[in-house]
Design a protein around this motif. Structure first.
Motif, PDB file in Angstrom:
ATOM      1  N   LEU A  22      -1.813 -33.344 -29.048  1.00  0.00           N
ATOM      2  CA  LEU A  22      -1.700 -34.328 -27.976  1.00  0.00           C
ATOM      3  C   LEU A  22      -0.839 -35.498 -28.423  1.00  0.00           C
ATOM      4  CD1 LEU A  22      -5.513 -34.099 -27.485  1.00  0.00           C
ATOM      5  CD2 LEU A  22      -3.854 -33.209 -25.835  1.00  0.00           C
ATOM      6  N   ASP A  23       0.238 -35.720 -27.715  1.00  0.00           N
ATOM      7  CA  ASP A  23       1.061 -36.898 -27.958  1.00  0.00           C
ATOM      8  C   ASP A  23       0.264 -38.135 -27.534  1.00  0.00           C
ATOM      9  OD1 ASP A  23       3.438 -38.484 -28.363  1.00  0.00           O
ATOM     10  OD2 ASP A  23       3.635 -38.530 -26.177  1.00  0.00           O
ATOM     11  N   LEU A  28      -1.437 -39.942 -23.489  1.00  0.00           N
ATOM     12  CA  LEU A  28      -2.862 -40.299 -23.381  1.00  0.00           C
ATOM     13  C   LEU A  28      -3.047 -41.709 -22.814  1.00  0.00           C
ATOM     14  CD1 LEU A  28      -4.359 -38.801 -26.672  1.00  0.00           C
ATOM     15  CD2 LEU A  28      -4.501 -37.863 -24.356  1.00  0.00           C
ATOM     16  N   HIS A  29      -2.031 -42.542 -22.956  1.00  0.00           N
ATOM     17  CA  HIS A  29      -2.080 -43.873 -22.339  1.00  0.00           C
ATOM     18  C   HIS A  29      -0.655 -44.261 -21.933  1.00  0.00           C
ATOM     19  CE1 HIS A  29      -0.456 -46.737 -25.564  1.00  0.00           C
ATOM     20  NE2 HIS A  29      -0.176 -45.524 -25.966  1.00  0.00           N
ATOM     21  N   VAL A 181       0.964 -31.054 -25.670  1.00  0.00           N
ATOM     22  CA  VAL A 181       0.970 -31.864 -24.447  1.00  0.00           C
ATOM     23  C   VAL A 181       1.751 -33.131 -24.765  1.00  0.00           C
ATOM     24  CG1 VAL A 181      -0.447 -32.961 -22.679  1.00  0.00           C
ATOM     25  CG2 VAL A 181      -1.326 -30.951 -23.907  1.00  0.00           C
ATOM     26  N   ASP A 182       2.871 -33.355 -24.078  1.00  0.00           N
ATOM     27  CA  ASP A 182       3.785 -34.442 -24.463  1.00  0.00           C
ATOM     28  C   ASP A 182       4.573 -34.876 -23.237  1.00  0.00           C
ATOM     29  OD1 ASP A 182       5.883 -35.969 -25.907  1.00  0.00           O
ATOM     30  OD2 ASP A 182       5.185 -34.888 -27.671  1.00  0.00           O
ATOM     31  N   ASP A 183       5.049 -36.123 -23.257  1.00  0.00           N
ATOM     32  CA  ASP A 183       5.892 -36.576 -22.134  1.00  0.00           C
ATOM     33  C   ASP A 183       7.382 -36.433 -22.466  1.00  0.00           C
ATOM     34  OD1 ASP A 183       5.415 -38.887 -24.002  1.00  0.00           O
ATOM     35  OD2 ASP A 183       6.922 -39.788 -22.696  1.00  0.00           O
ATOM     36  N   ILE A 201       3.923 -33.894 -19.501  1.00  0.00           N
ATOM     37  CA  ILE A 201       3.464 -35.027 -18.686  1.00  0.00           C
ATOM     38  C   ILE A 201       4.728 -35.704 -18.170  1.00  0.00           C
ATOM     39  CG2 ILE A 201       2.139 -37.168 -18.637  1.00  0.00           C
ATOM     40  CD1 ILE A 201       0.298 -35.022 -19.560  1.00  0.00           C
ATOM     41  N   THR A 202       4.994 -35.579 -16.899  1.00  0.00           N
ATOM     42  CA  THR A 202       6.229 -36.155 -16.349  1.00  0.00           C
ATOM     43  C   THR A 202       6.119 -37.678 -16.378  1.00  0.00           C
ATOM     44  OG1 THR A 202       5.966 -34.372 -14.792  1.00  0.00           O
ATOM     45  CG2 THR A 202       7.887 -35.740 -14.532  1.00  0.00           C
ATOM     46  N   PRO A 203       7.060 -38.351 -16.999  1.00  0.00           N
ATOM     47  CA  PRO A 203       6.957 -39.811 -17.119  1.00  0.00           C
ATOM     48  C   PRO A 203       6.833 -40.481 -15.754  1.00  0.00           C
ATOM     49  CG  PRO A 203       8.755 -38.956 -18.455  1.00  0.00           C
ATOM     50  CD  PRO A 203       8.270 -37.819 -17.599  1.00  0.00           C
ATOM     51  N   PRO A 204       6.028 -41.543 -15.680  1.00  0.00           N
ATOM     52  CA  PRO A 204       5.855 -42.240 -14.403  1.00  0.00           C
ATOM     53  C   PRO A 204       7.175 -42.820 -13.926  1.00  0.00           C
ATOM     54  CG  PRO A 204       4.888 -43.489 -16.216  1.00  0.00           C
ATOM     55  CD  PRO A 204       5.288 -42.170 -16.774  1.00  0.00           C
TER      56      PRO A 204
END
Ligand SMILES: [Mg+2]
Length: 231
Positions: A22-23, A28-29, A181-183, A201-204
């Motif tokens: 997990l990145d 995660l935040h 799991v990484d952005d 995780i697609t960046p916001p």
């Protein structure tokens, strides 16, 4: 010398062969609004001070090393003989980390339910990473951490997405099924080439382009909050 796994707690029996790598930042935040700009600012100041150059020049050199080597630190070590521990300690200085970033409310519960070994894999320094995890209630759900200081292979620092990292990591963890799991798409692409499963995780704020998934990266979610469907 191989990748070091820093164990935080003994895995419970029956976790099986699955490892979730997990990145941290923007996975995660959400570190984007305050923490990452501040780290960039501190790095620019470090370069300006230690390389004796104006801030504008230091800023573009920082970006240049980041693009060329995947981390400003690697460029500093290679071209200026910078001590990596000194660099990391002086570019990740924060008073109150927990108040500077946000996370989705259900992230700790989602993390706790992942059916496998849960290993933080971050290009950030360990002290910073663990402080963020403690501030956001994530620390107690992690089994181990692999921070940038732990990704030293044959005396060379090899953070994500280095090609050599992935087989060494697999060997060190002694598990067969690994999910990253990484952005950062580049990290996922490289891991996928070594047989890792990947969740992006697609960046916001970034519009997702379907052509980005034509490569080896096949899964994407908006937030870690949605991880359950892929577990
Ligand atoms: Mg990240």
């Amino acid at each position: 010398m191989a990748v070091q796994i820093q164990w935080l707690r003994r895995p419970t029996a029956g976790l099986g062969q699955r490892v979730y790598l997990l990145d941290l930042d923007n996975t995660l935040h959400m570190a984007g609004h305050h923490i990452l700009p501040e780290i960039n600012r501190q790095m620019t100041q470090y370069l300006a001070h230690h390389l004796n150059m104006p801030e504008a020049q230091a800023s573009s050199l920082r970006t240049h090393y980041w693009l060329k080597y995947g981390a400003t630190l690697l460029g500093m070590m290679r071209h200026h003989g910078t001590d990596p521990h000194h660099f990391l300690a002086n570019t990740h200085r924060f008073e109150r980390l927990g108040g500077l970033s946000t996370r989705h409310g259900s992230v700790p519960a989602r993390l706790a339910r992942l059916p496998g070994l849960r290993v933080l894999l971050t290009n950030a320094p360990r002290a910073y990473a663990l402080e963020v995890c403690k501030a956001h209630g994530l620390y107690r759900h992690l089994h181990a951490v692999v921070a940038i200081e732990d990704m030293v292979i044959h005396r060379q620092w090899r953070p994500k997405p280095a090609n050599i990292l992935w087989p060494h990591l697999k060997k060190a963890l002694r598990r067969r099924l690994l999910t990253l799991v990484d952005d950062t798409h580049g990290h996922l692409r490289q891991a996928a080439l070594h047989g890792y499963q990947t969740t992006w995780i697609t960046p916001p704020g970034i519009r997702f382009a379907s052509r980005s998934l034509r490569g080896p990266v096949r899964h994407r979610i908006r937030h870690f909050d949605h991880i359950r469907a892929l577990a």
